[in-house]
Motif scaffolding. Structure first.
Motif, PDB file in Angstrom:
ATOM      1  N   LEU A   1      43.142 -21.239  13.284  1.00  0.00           N
ATOM      2  CA  LEU A   1      43.677 -22.095  12.224  1.00  0.00           C
ATOM      3  C   LEU A   1      44.267 -23.375  12.791  1.00  0.00           C
TER       4      LEU A   1
ATOM      5  N   THR B   1      43.730 -16.373  13.190  1.00  0.00           N
ATOM      6  CA  THR B   1      44.937 -17.179  12.990  1.00  0.00           C
ATOM      7  C   THR B   1      45.066 -18.255  14.056  1.00  0.00           C
TER       8      THR B   1
ATOM      9  N   THR C   1      52.318 -11.983  15.641  1.00  0.00           N
ATOM     10  CA  THR C   1      51.730 -11.561  14.377  1.00  0.00           C
ATOM     11  C   THR C   1      50.614 -10.553  14.618  1.00  0.00           C
TER      12      THR C   1
ATOM     13  N   MET D   1      51.395 -16.360  16.784  1.00  0.00           N
ATOM     14  CA  MET D   1      50.187 -15.625  16.448  1.00  0.00           C
ATOM     15  C   MET D   1      50.023 -14.382  17.317  1.00  0.00           C
TER      16      MET D   1
ATOM     17  N   GLU E   1      49.502 -18.644   6.646  1.00  0.00           N
ATOM     18  CA  GLU E   1      49.517 -19.521   7.819  1.00  0.00           C
ATOM     19  C   GLU E   1      49.077 -20.927   7.445  1.00  0.00           C
ATOM     20  N   GLU E   2      48.089 -21.008   6.588  1.00  0.00           N
ATOM     21  CA  GLU E   2      47.638 -22.341   6.198  1.00  0.00           C
ATOM     22  C   GLU E   2      48.743 -23.103   5.472  1.00  0.00           C
TER      23      GLU E   2
ATOM     24  N   TYR F   1      44.615  -9.394   5.076  1.00  0.00           N
ATOM     25  CA  TYR F   1      43.958 -10.384   5.928  1.00  0.00           C
ATOM     26  C   TYR F   1      43.988 -11.757   5.239  1.00  0.00           C
TER      27      TYR F   1
ATOM     28  N   HIS G   1      52.791 -21.977  17.915  1.00  0.00           N
ATOM     29  CA  HIS G   1      51.779 -21.298  17.122  1.00  0.00           C
ATOM     30  C   HIS G   1      51.161 -20.148  17.904  1.00  0.00           C
TER      31      HIS G   1
ATOM     32  N   VAL H   1      47.541 -13.209   4.892  1.00  0.00           N
ATOM     33  CA  VAL H   1      48.065 -13.766   6.151  1.00  0.00           C
ATOM     34  C   VAL H   1      47.452 -15.129   6.380  1.00  0.00           C
ATOM     35  N   THR H   2      46.141 -15.236   6.189  1.00  0.00           N
ATOM     36  CA  THR H   2      45.461 -16.519   6.369  1.00  0.00           C
ATOM     37  C   THR H   2      46.086 -17.577   5.470  1.00  0.00           C
TER      38      THR H   2
END
Lengths: 862, 110
Positions: free
Chosen positions: A199, A196, A171, A168, A111-112, A104, A164, A107-108
């Motif tokens: 984000l 996500t 994803t 997402m 993406e950032e 988790y 995005h 992945v965060t």
């Protein structure tokens, strides 16, 4: 396989229960590797057999590397070579190994990083100074320039978002097991998709990409969108789909990770701004309209704006905003300046009403009904206008000269008299004009009511009240309405079809309904009806009866008892007359006598000879000639023979007589005058009495007015009237008068007109008071006085009735009850009621109780 | 395959190479299969409407496919007959079901 196996798992009756949720996961993995399954190359085999073994870390890295590459490919839209199953299985294994939180977080983080490396630079490029200027001051650049810059930015942002969003989604699909096995069990974590997708909000929308202005992307985005919308409002064409994509984006994002529907960014950020912007825009527009346009333009403009905004909510932004933005327009374009627009000179509501602007008023009604159920503003103006128009009618009637207008139409029976047109006939014409105009006004507003106001009940009530107001403001309305009916029944309905007559009746009833002083109307109607009936002027008794039965429906039985009594009298009179004639012919005499036996209470006092001045000789006096007296006695005898306790009084004023006259040949004259002439003249009863006086006299003997009066005992007024009929009226001038003026005065002399001649054998002397005319002011005063006396009695009766049942009552309550009892007849003034109460106390019907604590109390004295 | 018109059937392949041709709609009961084969998905499986389950044996997959059709057939009916589950594959089946997301959460949200 296994269909014969008896060991079915029970409780599988519903598909949903076929496979229980994966709660006892811990025990599953080792069993998963059954001998059969282990034949295959299974990634899980080794790791599951030693769940916490040293290989866990490297396995995790293998899986994560796989996934990270996949995420990158997804972003680069290059995933068709990826196997979903493989990726899913990778995530699945990580979760099974209890490394879900690591996944988790990674992945965060991934993406950032992706945002900062790949997306933000792109967006940063779009955030140019000119774009930022749009949000601060939109006068710098030309419209076209602004639109292009704005569109470019919006497009860039939209594309980024769509990429995005899609990435997402994919994803989240491959990480589905992460949600199921990890995020769902941890209440502090949002699902991987929510996290996500959010984000985007945190990294793009909330980031500040323009260091000079310090504005965040979201602020710029919203001001650009609003700028575009304002361009469309000004008439430009914009890319609605583009705006809509942006609002969709804002609808997909939430203020925080709770994802509360009421806290969508669309609602919390965009809509608030949009409504404020709309409010400012329409407030300005309304000011401008107020300054530069008329009410009609305003109406159409407002309607168009409303439709536009509805359309905008359907196509450009979200439809949930529609009621709110409509509310803004209602506030700014309608409510705030409604009064100003309605009052506009030369285009406001008054002008619309006067010019029958049906379309404008329909729009107006629709607009006003949006903001105010009670339609106060609209109602007030309409009411005021009705009253104004009503008073104009009254003024017009007062100022019109009816002597010309009425000359042809008015009362043909009066012949030449109409040409000089006496004031009475003018008044009648005025009355009819007034009523006609009022009815026309009523028709007009009825039409508007149906055509523009969708038959709105509130408007109807308001209009009715206004009509009633101005009609009752006019002190002669009762009389005029009665005269109108009188005129119609005398000649207006001649030759009309039943339906037309019905329409006339309906109109009459409408007017009566408006009248407040119904007792006044009753008095006038009684008087007019009496004249019609006794002089046989009524066109149709059927119609008379119809109108009375209608009044009965509207006003109640009490209102029409007298009228009905009058008809009853006439019927019994006809029976009596024929009975009397039969009796006489049995006795061998032929008597041509028509009787009307009238019940005193039902007929107006004037007819009954009871003049208003009560006390002074309350009966019509007349000394009848011997022949007539004999006839009267004979009828009285007949009448009283089968009726007890009745008293008959002879009233000469309303009757008439046919007289056969012979005029001698006049020597030395040519033509008709040289022969003896016989005529049959119909004269009033008193006329007969007077003419009979001259029977016994020489042709050239004169009688003065006073002598005639002494001999006949007829009252001065009646005598004058009668003499006018037989000594002045040109067609029936059987008496000579000296001096030969047109009016009769005491002191005049009269003689037999031996030289009378007429082209017809039958002549009808005019009945001078048979024309129902408007009263002169003196008569009117008398009527009012009389009416007030009647009212006093009615009020007395009402007070006594109330007190009798209530025994004790406070003053104010008593007054209220009296008014409510009498509302159907007239509206008593409080001062009069007070006076009547005092009077009743004096007459000891009521008393004031001695007790101190009830100063305003009355008690009924039994 | 043509993305515009998804095929009516999809092919599921077991770890030991057995191919099961299943009604697409029935297979979609599993969110995993749906994610793989949905025309909107851009993964390799969706392109060919085929997916290989490398960890599910044909015996288990056979039962799963049977369940797909069982679910599809009775999805709108009440009074549904029991489905036979051989005891010896119960656990494997259970694990596979978990893998395929065939649990309450997903099924109830259908």
């Amino acid at each position: 396989m296994g269909q014969n196996n008896s060991s079915a798992i029970t409780g599988l009756d519903q598909p949903g229960q076929a496979f229980p949720p994966p709660q006892p996961l811990a025990s599953v993995p080792s069993r998963f590797c059954t001998p059969r399954a282990s034949r295959e190359q299974l990634l899980t085999k080794r790791t599951i057999s030693q769940p916490n073994g040293a290989g866990g870390e490297s396995d995790f890295d293998v899986c994560w590397d796989l996934l990270r590459e996949a995420l990158r490919d997804i972003h680069n839209k290059n995933c068709s070579r990826l196997s979903f199953e493989e990726l899913y299985r990778a995530a699945y294994k990580i979760v099974l190994k209890k490394r879900g939180d690591d996944l988790y977080d990674r992945v965060t983080k991934f993406e950032e990083e992706w945002f900062s490396e790949n997306i933000i630079p792109k967006i940063q490029e779009l955030v140019t100074t000119s774009l930022v200027n749009i949000s601060t001051d939109n006068t710098v650049a030309s419209v076209n320039e602004r639109r292009q810059t704005g569109e470019k930015f919006l497009k860039g942002l939209r594309d980024t978002w769509e990429d995005h969003n899609m990435s997402m989604n994919m994803t989240a699909d491959i990480l589905m097991y992460l949600d199921r096995g990890f995020a769902h069990n941890d209440p502090t974590r949002a699902s991987i998709f929510s996290m996500t997708i959010a984000l985007f909000r945190d990294n793009i929308l909330h980031s500040c990409l323009d260091s000079t202005s310090g504005k965040r992307v979201m602020e710029i985005l919203i001001s650009v969108m609003l700028d575009q919308i304002n361009m469309e409002r000004e008439g430009d064409v914009i890319d609605r789909g583009l705006i809509r994509s942006c609002t969709r984006m804002l609808s997909c994002l939430y203020k925080d990770h709770h994802e509360n529907e009421a806290e969508k960014l669309y609602l919390t950020s965009f809509e608030v701004e949009f409504l404020a912007n709309s409010r400012a825009f329409y407030a300005g527009e309304c000011e401008q309209l107020l300054r530069e346009s008329d009410a009609g333009t305003w109406l159409r403009h407002t309607q168009r704006r409303l439709n536009e905004e509805v359309d905008r909510c359907e196509t450009t932004i979200e439809s949930e905003t529609q009621p709110k933005v409509s509310g803004v327009i209602e506030d700014e374009l309608i409510r705030k300046h409604l009064g100003d627009f309605l009052a506009m000179e030369g285009s406001g509501l008054k002008w619309m009403v006067d010019n029958d602007k049906v379309d404008d008023m329909s729009i107006l009604y629709r607009l006003v009904s949006r903001i105010d159920d009670k339609m106060t503003a609209l109602r007030d103006v309409l009411q005021k206008r009705v009253v104004e128009l009503g008073l104009e009618i009254e003024a017009a009637v007062k100022n019109t000269d009816f002597s010309l207008a009425a000359a042809d139409g008015e009362d043909a029976a009066e012949g030449e008299k109409a040409k000089t047109l006496n004031p009475a006939a003018q008044h009648t014409a005025a009355a009819i004009k007034w009523v006609d105009d009022v009815l026309r006004l009523k028709d007009k507003f009825d039409h508007l009511w149906t055509a523009c106001f969708q038959e709105d009940l509130i408007i109807h009530t308001a209009l009715t009240k206004s009509f009633s107001d101005f009609i009752n403001m006019f002190s002669r309305s009762s009389e005029y309405v009665s005269l109108f009916i009188d005129d119609n029944l005398k000649r207006g309905i001649r030759g009309k079809t039943e339906a037309e007559v019905d329409a006339v009746l309906e109109k009459a009833i409408i007017l009566i309904r408006y009248l407040q002083d119904r007792d006044m109307f009753q008095t006038y109607y009684q008087r007019h009806l009496a004249r019609r009936l006794l002089h046989g002027k009524s066109e149709s008794h059927d119609v008379e009866k119809q109108i009375i039965s209608r009044m009965k429906q509207e006003m109640g039985q009490q209102f029409t008892t007298k009228f009905e009594g009058m008809f009853r009298d006439l019927v019994t009179s006809a029976e009596l007359t024929s009975g009397y004639r039969d009796r006489m012919s049995l006795a061998g005499k032929s008597v041509d006598l028509n009787m009307s036996v009238l019940t005193t209470n039902c007929w107006p006092p004037e007819v009954m000879g009871r003049q208003v001045q009560i006390g002074e000789g309350s009966r019509v006096t007349c000394t009848y000639p011997k022949e007539i007296e004999r006839l009267q006695a004979s009828f009285e005898q007949f009448y009283l023979s089968n009726r007890n306790g009745r008293k008959l009084t002879w009233i000469g004023t309303t009757g008439s007589a046919d007289i056969k006259c012979t005029f001698p040949a006049i020597p030395g004259k040519q033509g008709a005058l040289s022969r003896e002439r016989r005529y049959e003249i119909n004269v009033p009863t008193f006329g007969m009495v007077i003419m009979l006086l001259f029977n016994d006299m020489a042709d050239d003997e004169w009688l003065t007015f006073e002598e005639i009066q002494a001999k006949t005992d007829i009252s001065t007024q009646d005598l004058m009237r009668t003499l006018t009929a037989i000594a002045v009226a040109p067609k029936s001038r059987v008496l000579l008068k000296e001096p030969p003026t047109k009016s009769i005065k005491p002191g005049d002399r009269f003689a037999f007109n031996a030289a009378f001649q007429s082209r017809t054998v039958r002549i009808k002397a005019p009945i001078i008071n048979a024309v129902s005319k408007v009263e002169d002011s003196q008569e009117r005063k008398a009527t009012e006085e009389k009416n007030n006396q009647d009212r006093a009695h009615v009020i007395d009766a009402a007070i006594v009735r109330i007190m009798k049942s209530r025994k004790e009552l406070v003053h104010s309550q008593l007054v209220t009850e009296v008014i409510s009892q009498l509302v159907g007849r007239f509206k008593p003034e409080v001062s009069i009621i007070k006076k009547r109460i005092e009077d009743l106390i004096v007459r000891e019907y009521l008393e004031r109780p001695e007790e101190e604590e009830s100063p305003n109390m009355y008690r009924y004295v039994a | 395959m043509d993305v515009q018109a998804p095929s009516k059937y999809v092919t599921l392949i077991s770890s030991d190479g057995f191919e099961f041709v299943v009604l697409r709609e029935a297979a979609m009961v599993s969110p995993i299969v749906k994610g793989m084969l949905d025309p909107k998905s851009q993964f390799a499986e969706a392109k060919h409407a085929r997916c290989v389950f490398q960890e599910i044996s044909s015996i288990v997959l056979d039962k799963i496919v049977e369940y797909f059709h069982y679910w599809y057939r009775y999805r709108n009916s009440e009074d549904v007959p029991d489905m036979d589950i051989p005891v010896e594959i119960c656990l494997e089946l259970l694990a596979a079901a978990d893998y395929l997301g065939l649990d309450h959460v997903n099924l109830n949200s259908k």
